[in-house]
Design a protein around this motif. Structure first.
Motif, PDB file in Angstrom:
ATOM      1  N   PRO A  42       0.830  -1.214   0.000  1.00 48.48           N
ATOM      2  CA  PRO A  42       0.000   0.000   0.000  1.00 48.48           C
ATOM      3  C   PRO A  42       0.862   1.262   0.000  1.00 48.48           C
ATOM      4  CG  PRO A  42      -0.835  -1.589   1.589  1.00 48.48           C
ATOM      5  CD  PRO A  42       0.479  -2.137   1.097  1.00 48.48           C
ATOM      6  N   ASP A  43       0.321   2.298  -0.624  1.00 44.85           N
ATOM      7  CA  ASP A  43       1.099   3.542  -0.754  1.00 44.85           C
ATOM      8  C   ASP A  43       1.538   4.084   0.595  1.00 44.85           C
ATOM      9  OD1 ASP A  43       0.810   3.368  -3.436  1.00 44.85           O
ATOM     10  OD2 ASP A  43      -0.619   5.024  -3.646  1.00 44.85           O
ATOM     11  N   ASN A  44       0.678   4.014   1.591  1.00 44.30           N
ATOM     12  CA  ASN A  44       1.045   4.613   2.877  1.00 44.30           C
ATOM     13  C   ASN A  44       2.223   3.903   3.530  1.00 44.30           C
ATOM     14  OD1 ASN A  44      -0.625   2.361   3.318  1.00 44.30           O
ATOM     15  ND2 ASN A  44      -1.258   3.108   5.336  1.00 44.30           N
ATOM     16  N   LEU A  45       2.426   2.623   3.241  1.00 46.42           N
ATOM     17  CA  LEU A  45       3.556   1.896   3.808  1.00 46.42           C
ATOM     18  C   LEU A  45       4.788   1.969   2.933  1.00 46.42           C
ATOM     19  CD1 LEU A  45       1.745  -1.242   5.260  1.00 46.42           C
ATOM     20  CD2 LEU A  45       2.312   0.918   6.387  1.00 46.42           C
ATOM     21  N   ARG A  46       4.722   2.774   1.849  1.00 45.99           N
ATOM     22  CA  ARG A  46       5.880   2.978   0.967  1.00 45.99           C
ATOM     23  C   ARG A  46       6.510   4.365   1.168  1.00 45.99           C
ATOM     24  NH1 ARG A  46       3.531   2.065  -4.772  1.00 45.99           N
ATOM     25  NH2 ARG A  46       5.686   2.506  -5.386  1.00 45.99           N
ATOM     26  N   VAL A  47       5.931   5.176   2.044  1.00 48.16           N
ATOM     27  CA  VAL A  47       6.491   6.501   2.324  1.00 48.16           C
ATOM     28  C   VAL A  47       6.813   6.572   3.811  1.00 48.16           C
ATOM     29  CG1 VAL A  47       5.294   7.643   0.434  1.00 48.16           C
ATOM     30  CG2 VAL A  47       4.199   7.502   2.669  1.00 48.16           C
ATOM     31  N   PRO A  48       7.778   7.387   4.197  1.00 49.29           N
ATOM     32  CA  PRO A  48       8.143   7.503   5.616  1.00 49.29           C
ATOM     33  C   PRO A  48       6.944   7.897   6.469  1.00 49.29           C
ATOM     34  CG  PRO A  48       9.779   8.564   4.238  1.00 49.29           C
ATOM     35  CD  PRO A  48       8.640   8.209   3.338  1.00 49.29           C
ATOM     36  N   ILE A  49       6.940   7.403   7.675  1.00 46.27           N
ATOM     37  CA  ILE A  49       5.817   7.657   8.570  1.00 46.27           C
ATOM     38  C   ILE A  49       5.661   9.145   8.866  1.00 46.27           C
ATOM     39  CG2 ILE A  49       7.146   7.396  10.713  1.00 46.27           C
ATOM     40  CD1 ILE A  49       4.734   5.835  11.809  1.00 46.27           C
ATOM     41  N   ALA A  50       6.765   9.899   8.818  1.00 46.86           N
ATOM     42  CA  ALA A  50       6.696  11.341   9.092  1.00 46.86           C
ATOM     43  C   ALA A  50       5.985  12.106   7.994  1.00 46.86           C
ATOM     44  CB  ALA A  50       8.101  11.903   9.275  1.00 46.86           C
ATOM     45  N   VAL A  51       5.811  11.475   6.806  1.00 42.48           N
ATOM     46  CA  VAL A  51       5.204  12.154   5.672  1.00 42.48           C
ATOM     47  C   VAL A  51       3.707  11.869   5.583  1.00 42.48           C
ATOM     48  CG1 VAL A  51       5.310  12.397   3.140  1.00 42.48           C
ATOM     49  CG2 VAL A  51       7.398  12.056   4.444  1.00 42.48           C
TER      50      VAL A  51
END
Length: 904
Positions: free
Chosen positions: A766-775
């Motif tokens: 999923p896209d949300n797990l492909r970007v840093p958590i801070a973003v």
């Protein structure tokens, strides 16, 4: 060289030398003098050069010496430099009086000292001490000059002498006992008699006399006489006749009576023959309280004890306005509706609506507004009679009788005498539009102002018209006079600030037209630096006439250092401590260096800021550089950020502003692996570099507590794997806030959306797990969706996941992991209750999704709530509770928040 032998206007200037022992920057004095090698020798130029040197306040006196050199003459300017204050001390004065004297002297360390100015300031300071109750106070200066360094140590020796101490009180012409007199003057023996105390005693004595019925009393003094015990204060009193007040008819509210008849409470005196005026004041006071048809009479009669003021009132009931009509107006509902827009009084009003008070004065203003509106529509001869309040049913009808007369339209518009090279401004007049003398006058003022700001200070414009039947032709006859330019701009000497900063920011240049608007804008630019208390721009003495005017810019420096601390509490961060230290004029360059810290249960942040203001920053834009360290605690993890960012752009520009931000940070999260992105699992410390252009459109009337206008914001953040950075993504966020008054209340609408596009990791993730958590996007809390706890709004299975220890958790046990897409909508109705206290009714909606492809409007979660707002000078303090309208099993009914600032 003999004056008679000087070849004025013929010989060239071969050299210009400034001899100024102790000067900080002799080259700057040469530039201020203005005459350069190669110029033809000119008597007026030399005179103006000396005037400019004196205006700079760096020079107390200057003489010009001419000597033959080469094919012309060399100029040697002998300047007596004003010594700069290296030290300022006070002796013989208590701390409070040191501060009082310092305020009067306005001497700053580092600034030039002029002895004549010092003497004048000492005289003012001595008078201030005498006014404070020390009649023999004296101030003596001790000046220690260092000619080589061009400095002076200033020491002010003060002697207060014995104070004026009150020990006796008398009032001739007033047979009051001593105890009553002391009580009336509200003083006690031993009080120091300052100027304010003496005037206060007289005013309080007069107030006591008026409350006792002596409404026309007069008192002079106090006259002071020395006594062995101290000082006798004596008043000469003429009490006049004794008055009584008789009220007849309907009861009168006490506050209305006090407002209309101030002498009853001792606030003011009673003027002979003012009965009709007082009746009008009382009628207005009753109308303010909703008694629109009140009738008041005030008469005076002789009474056994003196005189009696008889007030008769027939106030009637509190009646609202049921309608606004315009008798005599043709049956044209559009015209009537247009006129109603210019009437502040509206149906339903008892006392106030949108802050408007209904009374005779405001209704007369409404009548004038109607007449002006009709004239603007072309009814130049329109007549509007006085407003009438006519009883009708359970209220009153407000009527404005109207006689329209003929309607005129504009024929031709001619402008004669306009100077060449100056663009003609657009006029508020066009053929076929309604003609009115108001619009004609506006055009006349516009032309005159435009010429004045084009460098024609003596310009005049005459307007005339010729009307035939229903058409009027307008002619503007222009007499521009001569054009005046700026000859030179001199910056007066400063203490700490580099004159080059002022020269760069002021924006006034030699050769430009002498325009008041340009001068005003220059003052605003300098004040916006935040390092000056006051900025004066005036003509140089001796150069305030003719076609070339010299200007001197005189800023007054403000204290440049500040220290602040704060403490607060809210439902998210709990106890919050903050503190900051700032230097606003670093190195005298108007740069800012600040250290700030913020500590709470959720956030620990320390940041160092360096700012450069507009015209001094990079690319001529305000520049902000920050280095920071932030430790944030979230519901399921904590996040450590360290980094720096650089931002270009002016946040004060309105309505449109562009900002550009570069951010480099090192991120260290401690979230569970299933929450982290693949990058964060691979690298304990993730590096992220991003560039973010920002566009904002802001028409709000106030930044902290807006009541109208809109704010549109677009941000596009692009993270690149450069400079050892790891992350690569694009993040787009948009926000829209709109506010509109609705009577006394305000309706606020907010809409926010965002999406993140990752470029790393497997497409199956999923896209949300492909970007840093801070973003990622998180929602829920005091500034997003108030029916949900902080960060707890999301879609189960996408942005809300079960913890590893409970794979089959309930809805209430789901934990937020953040999303790559978000949508939030807010609607608020803010209603004032009393003073600064108000209420809020709101509806919030929104959610966060794993990615833009998962966005579904059916996932929107809804909430509604109520709150209280207390408006402070720096924003509202809010106590709000939001209920979930679509509550799921295991969820709370709602959330309570105490927060500061607006939610969107």
């Amino acid at each position: 060289m003999l004056l008679a032998a000087i070849p004025w206007g013929q010989a060239p200037v071969t050299a210009v030398r400034v001899v100024a022992p102790g000067a900080r920057d002799p080259a700057r004095l040469t530039r201020i003098f203005g005459v350069q090698p190669g110029d033809v020798l000119n008597r007026q130029a030399l005179r103006q050069g000396v005037q400019a040197l004196l205006a700079s306040r760096e020079v107390e006196d200057a003489q010009v010496e001419l000597t033959p050199e080469g094919d012309g003459l060399a100029l040697v300017i002998h300047a007596q430099v004003a010594s700069r204050v290296s030290r300022l001390e006070f002796s013989g004065l208590p701390a409070r009086h040191k501060e009082l004297v310092a305020q009067q002297l306005e001497i700053k360390v580092g600034a030039p000292l002029h002895v004549a100015h010092l003497e004048q300031a000492l005289a003012r300071a001595s008078e201030a001490l005498k006014a404070d109750g020390y009649p023999n106070a004296s101030l003596e200066p001790e000046l220690d000059f260092d000619v080589k360094r061009g400095t002076v140590d200033v020491r002010i020796v003060g002697q207060l002498g014995p104070p004026l101490v009150l020990c006796q009180l008398e009032a001739t012409g007033l047979p009051w006992e001593q105890a009553k007199l002391w009580q009336a003057c509200d003083v006690k023996p031993g009080r120091r008699l300052t100027l304010g105390t003496r005037e206060g005693m007289r005013r309080k004595l007069l107030s006591a006399l008026r409350r006792a019925g002596y409404w026309q009393a007069e008192a002079e003094g106090p006259f002071l006489e020395p006594k062995s015990c101290g000082t006798l204060a004596r008043f000469e009193v003429r009490p006049g006749d004794h008055f009584t007040l008789a009220l007849t008819g309907d009861p009168i509210p006490k506050d209305a009576l006090s407002e209309a008849l101030p002498f009853v409470s001792g606030e003011d005196g009673f003027g002979e023959g003012s009965e009709e005026w007082l009746a009008g004041r009382l009628r207005l006071a009753l109308q303010h309280r909703g008694f629109l048809l009140a009738q008041v009479s005030v008469t005076q009669e002789v009474a056994p004890s003196g005189r009696r003021l008889v007030v008769g009132v027939k106030r009637g009931g509190k009646l609202p306005i049921v309608a606004v009509r315009f008798p005599g107006l043709p049956e044209d509902e559009r015209l009537a509706a247009t006129l109603r827009e210019h009437v502040a009084a509206a149906p339903g009003q008892l006392r106030r609506l949108a802050g408007h008070t209904v009374d005779e004065d405001t209704l007369a203003a409404d009548r004038d507004a109607i007449r002006q509106a009709l004239q603007a529509l072309g009814y130049a001869q329109a007549r509007v009679d006085g407003p009438r309040l006519v009883p009708e049913g359970r209220g009153v009808m407000l009527e404005f009788p109207v006689e329209l007369g003929p309607r005129f339209v504009l024929g031709t518009v001619n402008v004669t005498g306009w100077p060449e090279g100056v663009p003609l401004p657009p006029l508020p007049l066009a053929t076929g539009q309604p003609w009115s003398q108001g619009a004609e006058g506006d055009g006349q003022s516009l032309l005159a102002d435009h010429l004045i700001n084009a460098g024609y200070p003596n310009a005049s414009v005459k307007a005339s018209h010729q009307c035939r039947e229903s058409t009027c032709d307008v002619t503007f006859e222009v007499q521009p006079g001569p054009r005046v330019n700026i000859a030179r701009v001199v910056v007066a000497a400063l203490g700490r600030t580099d004159p080059a900063v002022v020269e760069r920011v002021v924006g006034l240049q030699a050769g430009e037209p002498f325009a008041p608007d340009n001068v005003l804008q220059a003052q605003r630019r300098l004040l916006s630096l935040g390092v000056f208390e006051k900025v004066t721009v005036r003509e140089i003495s001796g150069q305030d006439f003719g076609l070339q005017r010299g200007l001197v810019v005189e800023p007054v420096e403000a204290p440049s250092r500040s220290l602040s601390a704060g403490i607060g509490w809210d439902t998210e961060e709990k106890l919050r401590l903050s503190g900051s230290w700032s230097e606003l004029n670093l190195w005298g360059k108007a740069r800012t260096l600040s250290f700030e810290g913020r500590f709470s249960a959720r956030t620990k942040r320390f940041q160092i800021n360096y700012r450069e203001p507009a015209r001094l920053g990079l690319l001529g834009q305000p520049t902000w550089v920050a280095i920071y360290r932030t430790q944030e605690t979230f519901p399921t993890y904590s996040l450590l950020r360290r980094g720096m960012w650089v931002e270009l752009g002016d946040h004060l520009v309105r309505p449109r502003r562009f900002l550009l931000r570069y951010d480099y940070q090192i991120i260290a999260p401690d979230a569970p692996e299933e929450v982290l992105s693949s990058l964060e699992r691979a690298k304990q410390k993730l590096r992220m570099a991003s560039l973010t252009p920002i566009f904002e459109w802001d028409t709000r009337d106030d930044v902290l507590s807006p009541t109208r206008g809109l704010l549109l914001s677009l941000q596009l953040q692009r993270a690149f794997p450069v400079f050892l950075a790891d992350a690569s993504f694009t993040k787009l966020t948009a926000g829209f806030s709109w506010l509109k008054p609705a009577g006394d209340s305000v309706v606020a609408v907010g809409l926010r959306a965002g999406v993140v596009k990752p470029y790393q990791g497997s497409a199956a993730t999923p896209d949300n797990l492909r970007v840093p958590i801070a973003v990622r996007f998180f929602a829920g809390g005091r500034v997003s969706h108030r029916a949900f706890a902080t960060d707890r709004l999301g879609v189960p299975g996408q942005t809300l996941l079960c913890p590893p220890s409970k794979p089959n958790c309930t809805t209430g046990e789901l934990e937020p992991v953040g999303g790559a897409a978000q949508l939030l909508a807010n609607l608020e109705w803010r209603v004032p209750l009393s003073g600064s206290l108000g209420a809020t009714v709101f509806v919030d909606s929104g959610n966060t999704w794993a990615g833009v492809s998962q966005v579904a409007l059916g996932d929107l979660r809804w909430g509604a709530g109520l709150g209280l707002r207390f408006e402070t000078p720096v924003g509202p303090l809010r106590l709000e509770y939001g209920w979930k309208l679509d509550r799921l099993p295991g969820e709370s009914k709602g959330e309570l928040f105490l927060a500061f600032g607006n939610p969107f």
